[in-house]
Design a protein around this motif. Sequence first.
Motif, PDB file in Angstrom:
ATOM      1  N   UNK A  61      45.842  15.399 -23.162  1.00 49.31           N
ATOM      2  CA  UNK A  61      46.885  15.525 -24.190  1.00 49.31           C
ATOM      3  C   UNK A  61      47.043  14.225 -24.954  1.00 49.31           C
ATOM      4  N   UNK A  62      46.960  13.107 -24.220  1.00 47.66           N
ATOM      5  CA  UNK A  62      47.047  11.825 -24.914  1.00 47.66           C
ATOM      6  C   UNK A  62      45.875  11.690 -25.879  1.00 47.66           C
ATOM      7  N   UNK A 104      44.470  14.116 -27.377  1.00 50.51           N
ATOM      8  CA  UNK A 104      44.703  15.015 -28.506  1.00 50.51           C
ATOM      9  C   UNK A 104      45.653  14.389 -29.522  1.00 50.51           C
ATOM     10  N   UNK A 105      46.661  13.697 -29.029  1.00 52.86           N
ATOM     11  CA  UNK A 105      47.646  13.182 -29.973  1.00 52.86           C
ATOM     12  C   UNK A 105      47.306  11.780 -30.455  1.00 52.86           C
ATOM     13  N   UNK A 139      45.814  16.784 -16.935  1.00 55.22           N
ATOM     14  CA  UNK A 139      45.839  17.289 -18.297  1.00 55.22           C
ATOM     15  C   UNK A 139      46.516  16.298 -19.232  1.00 55.22           C
ATOM     16  N   UNK A 140      47.416  15.489 -18.656  1.00 52.73           N
ATOM     17  CA  UNK A 140      48.121  14.525 -19.490  1.00 52.73           C
ATOM     18  C   UNK A 140      47.139  13.640 -20.249  1.00 52.73           C
ATOM     19  N   UNK A 184      44.858  10.558 -32.227  1.00 53.04           N
ATOM     20  CA  UNK A 184      44.534  10.415 -33.649  1.00 53.04           C
ATOM     21  C   UNK A 184      45.770  10.392 -34.537  1.00 53.04           C
ATOM     22  N   UNK A 185      46.828  11.036 -34.092  1.00 52.91           N
ATOM     23  CA  UNK A 185      48.027  11.075 -34.930  1.00 52.91           C
ATOM     24  C   UNK A 185      48.838   9.789 -34.804  1.00 52.91           C
ATOM     25  N   UNK A 186      48.606   9.075 -33.681  1.00 55.27           N
ATOM     26  CA  UNK A 186      49.392   7.859 -33.463  1.00 55.27           C
ATOM     27  C   UNK A 186      48.771   6.675 -34.190  1.00 55.27           C
ATOM     28  N   UNK A 187      47.419   6.538 -34.061  1.00 62.11           N
ATOM     29  CA  UNK A 187      46.787   5.355 -34.659  1.00 62.11           C
ATOM     30  C   UNK A 187      46.303   5.658 -36.067  1.00 62.11           C
ATOM     31  N   UNK A 224      46.918  19.358 -11.713  1.00 62.73           N
ATOM     32  CA  UNK A 224      46.419  19.834 -13.000  1.00 62.73           C
ATOM     33  C   UNK A 224      47.213  19.237 -14.150  1.00 62.73           C
ATOM     34  N   UNK A 225      48.556  19.254 -14.036  1.00 63.96           N
ATOM     35  CA  UNK A 225      49.343  18.747 -15.159  1.00 63.96           C
ATOM     36  C   UNK A 225      49.180  17.237 -15.299  1.00 63.96           C
ATOM     37  N   UNK A 226      48.980  16.527 -14.174  1.00 63.89           N
ATOM     38  CA  UNK A 226      48.790  15.080 -14.284  1.00 63.89           C
ATOM     39  C   UNK A 226      47.462  14.759 -14.957  1.00 63.89           C
TER      40      UNK A 226
END
Lengths: 262, 181, 73
Positions: free
Chosen positions: C64-65, C67-68, C60-61, C70-73, C56-58
């Motif tokens: 999460x990528x 989700x974030x 979900x990663x 838009x903040x990176x590019x 699940x956590x793998x």
Amino acid sequence: MTPLMLVADDFKAPGPSIFDFPPLYDGAPYWLTKPVLMAIFGAIVVCALAWSAFANPKLVPRGMQNVGEMGYQFVRDQVARPFLGKDAERWMPLLLSLFFLILLWNFFGVVPLIQIPVASHIAFPIVFAITIYVIKIYLGIKHQGLGGYFKNMMFPPGLPKPIYVLLAPIEFLSNLIIAPFTHAVRLFANMFAGHLILAFFSMVGFWFLFEKLTPLGAGLGVVGVIMTVAMTGFEMFIQFLQAFLFTMLAAMYIGNSLHADH
Amino acid sequence: MTLAATFLAAEGESPLLPHAYELVVGSFAFLVVFLVVGKILTPRIQKTLAERTEAIEGGIKKAEDAQAEAQRTLEQYRAQLAEARQEAARLREEAREQGAAIKAELREEAQAEARRIIEAAHAQIEADRQQAFTQLRGEIGRLSTELASRIVGESLEDEARQRRIVDRFLEELEGRPEAVR
Amino acid sequence: MSVLAEVSGNLGAVGYGLAAIGPGIGVGIIFGQGVQAIARQPEAYGLIRQNMLLGFVLTEALALIGLVAPFIY
């Protein structure tokens, strides 16, 4: 344009800017913001609670010690033992403090008046993730040797040769870059998004019921309030789960570094 | 690049960029918690849990010991009880025997007594009879003499008269019974 | 050139919606299979749950990528 849209025209959903906090008061040092204060406060509360539970442990637990032991046994049985086996007791100090601190910082997201999950500022998850990352690489090199660590990481035995061309870079990337990144970002993003959702629904409720009360908008406001309550409960679950997952992953990384085969 | 710049400009600082001061505060907070919770408190609770495990195991051993002790005591008690029962049975038997002996003795005594009484009575009766016999002998002699004198004294013409005399004599005899005794 | 349809708002939201499709399916598969496995072998619950959470956590990663991103590019 429908009447609902007319009402909603002025409504502005909360964005990432709700996580920007000015210094606490005029003339305060620029770093003294609410999240910083709450981070320090949370650390003190964790220490105080743990002190009241464990400072003078009795053979027959009473009061706070029961609660503390419940937390301790949860971390030991669910996190440490499955991944660390016989080394579980040795790593309990790190895992326990990690779990308690993250859990309390997360719970700050739903505590009235505080209402800021500390981990929604990425600096705090980064601190934890880097700590675990450093420990992981140090232990890996110490227990498996410099070459052995990278060999075990990039070339897991028992696969046909051509696969390694693909697998080795992926494993390298995922272990050394993606893993710590997602480790930190998972906690951050869950708290960030959860807080944003809570802020959004409470804003809807507040806006449509108090700021601009209209017959059509009132229903929407009620929905917002109900959703706020429901999401608060869900958020508490997520906060617990994320603290658990963060600690579990930390235990897993440490365990992988201690024992080559996994 | 321009897009990112405008985005950043519009939203303020990106939430993905950590503030340096928060990194410092976070490290500090984590260090403090690790020192207090991890280094000071966790060993204590680990020690207590280990002690508790030991205590529980020790408690089990103690309980086993106590049980063995109780078992032993019970055995002892049972043995004593059996002994006491045997003793009681023996006593009872003895008492019964004694009782039987006493009874036999008493009966013997009683029989002897009875025999003695009977013999005494017999002797008494014999004596009485003897006395009566001697007395009767004297009486009968005297009476016979008297009767004979009367018969001789009267005229003995007829049978009827003779009979009447005898009857009268016998009536007289009956008239004084104390003399006969 | 006349505009026939227009989408206004943050493009990052659309991007995140797209990015969440794959991990959504993946997380669904992981937990579905996990529950099946637990139903088949309840005695292996601890091991199954541990690996389930790991998967699940793998997965979900990825979300999460997204989700974030838009903040990176």
